[in-house]
Scaffold this motif. Structure first.
Motif, PDB file in Angstrom:
ATOM      1  N   ASP A 188       0.838  -1.202   0.000  1.00  0.00           N
ATOM      2  CA  ASP A 188       0.000   0.000   0.000  1.00  0.00           C
ATOM      3  C   ASP A 188       0.871   1.249   0.000  1.00  0.00           C
ATOM      4  OD1 ASP A 188      -1.584   2.149   1.955  1.00  0.00           O
ATOM      5  OD2 ASP A 188      -2.876   1.113   0.499  1.00  0.00           O
ATOM      6  N   GLN A 197       0.176   4.391   0.764  1.00  0.00           N
ATOM      7  CA  GLN A 197       0.039   5.266   1.924  1.00  0.00           C
ATOM      8  C   GLN A 197       0.817   4.722   3.136  1.00  0.00           C
ATOM      9  OE1 GLN A 197      -4.015   6.020   2.995  1.00  0.00           O
ATOM     10  NE2 GLN A 197      -3.499   7.598   4.514  1.00  0.00           N
ATOM     11  N   TYR A 236       4.111   6.422   5.138  1.00  0.00           N
ATOM     12  CA  TYR A 236       4.232   6.656   6.572  1.00  0.00           C
ATOM     13  C   TYR A 236       5.528   6.069   7.130  1.00  0.00           C
ATOM     14  CZ  TYR A 236      -0.627   8.198   6.717  1.00  0.00           C
ATOM     15  OH  TYR A 236      -1.800   8.885   6.523  1.00  0.00           O
ATOM     16  N   ALA A 256       4.600  11.803  -3.820  1.00  0.00           N
ATOM     17  CA  ALA A 256       4.017  11.490  -2.515  1.00  0.00           C
ATOM     18  C   ALA A 256       5.109  11.208  -1.485  1.00  0.00           C
ATOM     19  CB  ALA A 256       3.081  10.291  -2.642  1.00  0.00           C
ATOM     20  N   THR A 259       5.925  13.783   1.759  1.00  0.00           N
ATOM     21  CA  THR A 259       5.814  13.259   3.126  1.00  0.00           C
ATOM     22  C   THR A 259       7.133  13.376   3.876  1.00  0.00           C
ATOM     23  OG1 THR A 259       4.135  11.685   2.385  1.00  0.00           O
ATOM     24  CG2 THR A 259       5.214  11.248   4.492  1.00  0.00           C
TER      25      THR A 259
END
Length: 505
Positions: free
Chosen positions: A112, A114, A118, A168, A172
């Motif tokens: 994934d 996302q 993280y 992305a 982040t």
């Protein structure tokens, strides 16, 4: 309540800031487990054992970064050497972990996006935050931030990640890196600044003590230097007179030498015991300057205290000096308030109980009436202040003040501060002549195991004048108050302080 909060209130301000900073990083380590560790477990469900190894790497990284942060804070305060080896290990582990996450996203499409964002963001930002603590220069922190952001972005491009994934990851990592690098750099600077201010505070206190010692040395030198010079000259003169046969003059000179020697002994005792007169105006200005230099806001208020007796001024000046030293040495004060108030005595009560309160004018008129007294007429130069018909009751007498050559007195008491033949009690003196009250209050008082001899010496000094001294904490918020009360017995008055000392800051 004090038992529950004593572990915090007993600490000084720098210790509180350091404790807060250290526990902040310990708390952030727990937060990092949720930001980076939990997503790694989520990835484990999708990619299998690789996610488990990633989770283990994140945990090891979090623990090592927490250790590095603690050691880096100690290095910031000069308590240990820079943890360079551990910093290098963290840098390598952070880079390897970030590359592993990028590679996982590139070759395992099931991961994934996302969750991997993280994990990568937590690794880089948490690692950069600890590394930023290992430097004190702003340009080094900025360079570390640029490398931490540009490195993963370039790696993502080289690994062939899609543009969406690259953007992305970069966003982040950039956000977390900037926040943690800035926060860590500021935390290290703040901690150093607080301890440096505390060191300056303590140095100021030591300088105040050293200045007092220099003042004492100057006073002793002024007393002994002048008198010893005179003694030497007169002794030499006596020797010359004796050789010339002028024995009488030589004896007179030696008698003068003896007198000066005894006077020197008395003055030295005054210096040693601290009985030499101190100036309240000088001490108030000096206290304000010293406290301001130590970063303490000092406010000085004079309320109805334009003139005070010389003896009261001297005693209160010593109270100001000792209290200021205690504020610097035994507190973490931010504010200090000094108030000097002249409180009137119970004159109305004295009139109601008996008396005639008279005031002798330039022509010797004294007079006021009471239940028992009849106003008399005082001639200039008359020390009694009232004659014949100017009698009063035995407890009250006539209280007058001479404006001409005379002095008015009651019950044998001289207004100019002479002996009291009547009651002679400090309480009576306060009731009739009022009192001057000095209050010094500061915040940030620290608990001390044993008290020094300074306050005890002040109590003895005030007791000579019939005054009292109270000192102790006020409430539970760390305030400390010193209150000195000295009776006004009508002694010779002089200005208490100039205009600058009467203005609060």
């Amino acid at each position: 309540m004090a038992r529950l909060t004593g572990w915090w209130t007993r600490r000084s301000n720098p210790e509180k800031v350091e404790l807060y900073t250290r526990w902040t990083y310990h708390g952030l380590a727990c937060v990092a487990v949720f930001i980076g560790g939990m997503p790694a477990l989520a990835v484990n469900r999708e990619v299998g054992p690789v996610g488990g190894w990633l989770f283990l790497t994140v945990l090891v990284h979090i623990v090592l970064v927490a250790v590095l942060s603690s050691r880096a804070l100690s290095w910031q305060l000069g308590r240990r050497e820079r943890p360079g080896r551990l910093a290098a290990v963290i840098a390598v582990l952070t880079s390897a972990g970030c590359l592993a996450v990028l590679a996982l996203q590139r070759w395992l499409p099931g991961a994934d996006l996302q969750m991997t964002m993280y994990v990568a963001g937590g690794l880089v930002s948490w690692g950069v935050g600890a590394l930023a603590l290992c430097t004190v220069r702003v340009r080094h922190i900025l360079g570390l931030t640029v490398v931490a952001v540009a490195g993963p972005a370039a790696s993502a491009v080289l690994l062939g990640l899609p543009l969406t994934s690259t953007v992305a990851f970069t966003f982040t990592i950039a956000f977390g890196t900037v926040v943690f690098a800035t926060t860590s750099g500021f935390s290290g600077w703040l901690l150093r600044a607080v301890w440096e201010l505390d060191a300056a505070h303590r140095l100021q206190a030591r300088l105040a003590v050293a200045e007092e010692r220099l003042r004492f040395a100057r006073d002793l030198h002024d007393v002994m230097g002048r008198n010893l010079s005179v003694i030497a000259l007169k002794s030499e003169l006596a020797v010359q007179l004796a050789r010339r046969g002028a024995a009488d003059r030589a004896v007179a000179e030696m008698g003068e030498v003896q007198r000066i020697a005894r006077e020197s002994q008395r003055e030295v005792r005054e210096v040693v015991r601290g009985y030499r007169e101190a100036d309240l105006h000088t001490e108030l200005d000096g206290a304000r300057g010293v406290l301001q230099a130590a970063g303490i806001r000092c406010r000085i208020d004079l309320r109805d205290a334009a003139e005070l007796p010389a003896a009261a001024q001297s005693a209160l000046a010593w109270v100001v000096r000792e209290a200021t030293t205690n504020v610097l040495r035994h507190s973490d004060a931010r504010h200090c308030h000094v108030t000097v108030t002249a409180e009137p005595g119970d004159r109305a009560g004295a009139e109601a109980r008996a008396g005639v309160v008279g005031r002798a004018g330039a022509e010797g008129r004294a007079g006021a009436e009471s239940r028992a007294g009849v106003a008399g007429r005082a001639e200039p130069g008359d020390r009694a202040g009232a004659e014949g018909r100017a009698g009063a009751e035995s407890r009250a007498g006539v209280a007058g003040r001479a404006h001409g050559e005379g002095r008015a007195c009651g019950e044998g008491r001289e207004v100019s501060g002479g002996p009291v033949a009547g009651s002679g009690l400090a309480a009576d003196t306060m009731a009739d002549g009022g009192q001057v009250v000095l209050v010094i209050e500061n915040d940030g008082a620290r608990a001390t195991g044993t008290g020094g001899s300074g306050l005890a010496g002040l109590r003895e000094r005030l007791a000579v004048l019939g005054g009292v001294l109270d000192a102790g904490p006020v409430g539970d918020d760390g305030r400390f108050r010193v209150t000195a009360r000295v009776p006004l017995d009508g002694a010779e008055l002089r200005p208490a302080a100039g205009a600058p000392a009467g203005k609060g800051l």
